[in-house]
Scaffold this motif. Structure first.
Motif, PDB file in Angstrom:
ATOM      1  N   PHE A  87      44.090  23.656   7.701  1.00  8.94           N
ATOM      2  CA  PHE A  87      43.695  24.982   8.166  1.00  8.94           C
ATOM      3  C   PHE A  87      44.248  25.248   9.569  1.00  8.94           C
ATOM      4  CE2 PHE A  87      40.353  24.117   5.015  1.00  8.94           C
ATOM      5  CZ  PHE A  87      40.380  25.300   4.294  1.00  8.94           C
ATOM      6  N   ARG A  88      44.532  26.512   9.824  1.00  7.08           N
ATOM      7  CA  ARG A  88      45.018  26.912  11.144  1.00  7.08           C
ATOM      8  C   ARG A  88      43.869  27.261  12.084  1.00  7.08           C
ATOM      9  NH1 ARG A  88      49.942  30.971   9.631  1.00  7.08           N
ATOM     10  NH2 ARG A  88      50.182  30.966  11.907  1.00  7.08           N
ATOM     11  N   VAL A  89      42.643  27.166  11.559  1.00  7.63           N
ATOM     12  CA  VAL A  89      41.443  27.367  12.374  1.00  7.63           C
ATOM     13  C   VAL A  89      40.459  26.259  12.020  1.00  7.63           C
ATOM     14  CG1 VAL A  89      41.719  29.857  12.652  1.00  7.63           C
ATOM     15  CG2 VAL A  89      40.497  28.960  10.659  1.00  7.63           C
ATOM     16  N   LEU A 188      40.575  35.205  10.038  1.00 10.80           N
ATOM     17  CA  LEU A 188      39.715  35.352   8.866  1.00 10.80           C
ATOM     18  C   LEU A 188      40.490  35.010   7.591  1.00 10.80           C
ATOM     19  CD1 LEU A 188      36.993  36.231   7.674  1.00 10.80           C
ATOM     20  CD2 LEU A 188      37.899  38.587   7.597  1.00 10.80           C
ATOM     21  N   ALA A 189      41.757  35.430   7.551  1.00 11.78           N
ATOM     22  CA  ALA A 189      42.585  35.109   6.388  1.00 11.78           C
ATOM     23  C   ALA A 189      42.908  33.623   6.337  1.00 11.78           C
ATOM     24  CB  ALA A 189      43.873  35.927   6.420  1.00 11.78           C
ATOM     25  N   TYR A 190      42.972  33.002   7.524  1.00  8.26           N
ATOM     26  CA  TYR A 190      43.262  31.565   7.560  1.00  8.26           C
ATOM     27  C   TYR A 190      42.121  30.732   6.998  1.00  8.26           C
ATOM     28  CZ  TYR A 190      47.061  32.838  10.745  1.00  8.26           C
ATOM     29  OH  TYR A 190      48.174  33.385  11.296  1.00  8.26           O
ATOM     30  N   GLY A 191      40.982  31.358   6.739  1.00  7.43           N
ATOM     31  CA  GLY A 191      39.877  30.634   6.129  1.00  7.43           C
ATOM     32  C   GLY A 191      40.173  30.196   4.713  1.00  7.43           C
ATOM     33  N   ASP A 192      41.208  30.770   4.096  1.00  6.68           N
ATOM     34  CA  ASP A 192      41.670  30.338   2.776  1.00  6.68           C
ATOM     35  C   ASP A 192      42.953  29.534   2.963  1.00  6.68           C
ATOM     36  OD1 ASP A 192      39.597  31.575   1.510  1.00  6.68           O
ATOM     37  OD2 ASP A 192      40.732  33.373   0.981  1.00  6.68           O
TER      38      ASP A 192
END
Length: 382
Positions: A87-89, A188-192
């Motif tokens: 993940f990026r976050v 938020l998109a990085y959550g996937d």
């Protein structure tokens, strides 16, 4: 009265009585000696007429092979590209719908984080953007009013310039708020976590419920495409690996071998094993690719120069007239000394390039104690 007188026997009469017995014993002794001499002569004649016993010798079969030097290295089949996805976050992992061995396609979700905090950051950024826009609207109105007053001479120039600077600052804050909102939406998109290419999952590094850091490997995907054999090379084969012909065989399938080419060679040795990691790309166009993780043998063959027969060095003798060996006649088991041409030799092996035929039997031990024409009994040595 007449009386016959009896006296001791005469000595000459006693000797005469013993002569026949002595003579008989002498004749018997002479006969025994003559018989012994005759038997001894017969035995000597028998030994002379009998063929000499066969001498046991160790032999080796002549086999010619290419002089190309080969070396086998054990390795593992891997994909050319293995992507360690993370993940990026940072956040809490709530779902990982794939497991080891599952196939994935580009864009498929392989893991998800809890989005609560990420969604809050988006709403916060949206509120900041609304506030920045309102401030910009007010600053723009002030600047327009002071511009009108300045044109009619009712407002000083310095005051107008301050309003103009406030308008520029408000515009910058609007742009900053817009960028912050885009960043929050991206996070938020990085959550996937999605797969970036088609492939197969080869390992997982996190489980649902675990809090993962930014960049931590969650899933490793081996991309579809070329397969490679990864091996560890010693220092002595670094130069040879670049010019050797490589072939890959699987331990699970000893049949066909795939040609391969060196694609990658580590610039420094492993600190523990002191070997260099090398990757050989398998040329398997039009064939079934080997499965990932299979054990493979990479054979490196250096270019050779003709064929030679490898014989033990003890099989070759040289008395000043050139190298020669003893060849056993397969029909008569008689030794025949034959000159041979040597290409080279080491401490243990002689490389014969001419003078022998494939399949012939050559004596490998004790050649300096043999001679041409002797009958032998072969003991196979290899």
């Amino acid at each position: 009265m007449n009386r016959t007188e009896t006296g001791p026997a005469r000595p000459d009469l006693a000797r005469s009585a013993r002569r026949p017995a002595v003579l008989f014993r002498s004749v018997s002794a002479a006969a025994l000696i003559v018989a012994a001499v005759g038997l001894a002569g017969c035995k000597e004649q028998t030994r002379a007429d009998a063929p000499p016993p066969e001498r046991p010798v160790k032999v080796a079969t002549v086999r010619y092979a290419s002089t190309a030097e080969t070396r086998d290295f054990v390795g593992v089949i891997r994909a050319r590209t293995e992507s360690a996805l993370g993940f990026r976050v940072a956040g809490k992992l709530v779902e990982r719908p794939v497991d080891v061995g599952d196939r994935v396609t580009a864009g498929q979700v392989v893991a998800r984080l809890d989005r609560t905090d990420l969604a809050l950051q988006v709403r916060s950024a949206e509120a900041e953007l609304d506030a920045a826009r309102s401030n910009y609207t007010q600053a723009k109105s002030d600047e327009a009013r002071y511009a009108s007053l300045r044109s009619r001479g009712f407002a000083p120039v310095a005051e107008y310039e301050r309003k103009k600077a406030a308008l520029d600052a408000a515009a910058s804050r609007v742009e900053q708020a817009r960028q912050s909102l885009d960043l929050a939406r991206n996070q938020l998109a990085y959550g996937d976590l999605v797969a970036d290419a088609d492939g197969v999952v080869v390992s997982v590094g996190a489980e649902p419920g675990q809090v993962v850091a930014t960049g931590q490997t969650v899933v490793t995907v081996a991309r579809d495409g070329p397969r490679e054999a990864e091996v560890a090379l010693p220092e002595s084969w670094l130069t040879e690996a670049r010019r050797a012909n490589a072939a890959v065989r699987l331990w699970a399938d000893r049949g066909d071998a795939w040609p391969a080419s060196l694609r990658e060679l580590a610039p420094q040795a492993d600190p523990v094993t002191r070997t260099y990691a090398a990757r050989f790309t398998i040329d398997a166009a039009g064939a079934d690719l080997p499965a990932l993780g299979m054990t493979a043998t990479v054979t490196l063959a250096l270019p050779g120069n003709g064929e030679v027969a490898r014989l033990p060095l003890a099989a070759v003798m040289n008395d000043g007239s050139g190298a020669s060996v003893f060849v056993v006649d397969p029909d008569t088991s008689i030794l025949h000394r034959r000159k041979v041409a040597l290409r080279s030799f080491t401490e243990e092996v002689a490389l014969v390039e001419a003078g022998l035929k494939p399949g012939e039997q050559v004596v490998t031990l004790g050649v300096h104690q043999l001679r041409d024409g002797v009958a032998v009994r072969m003991l196979k040595d290899g």
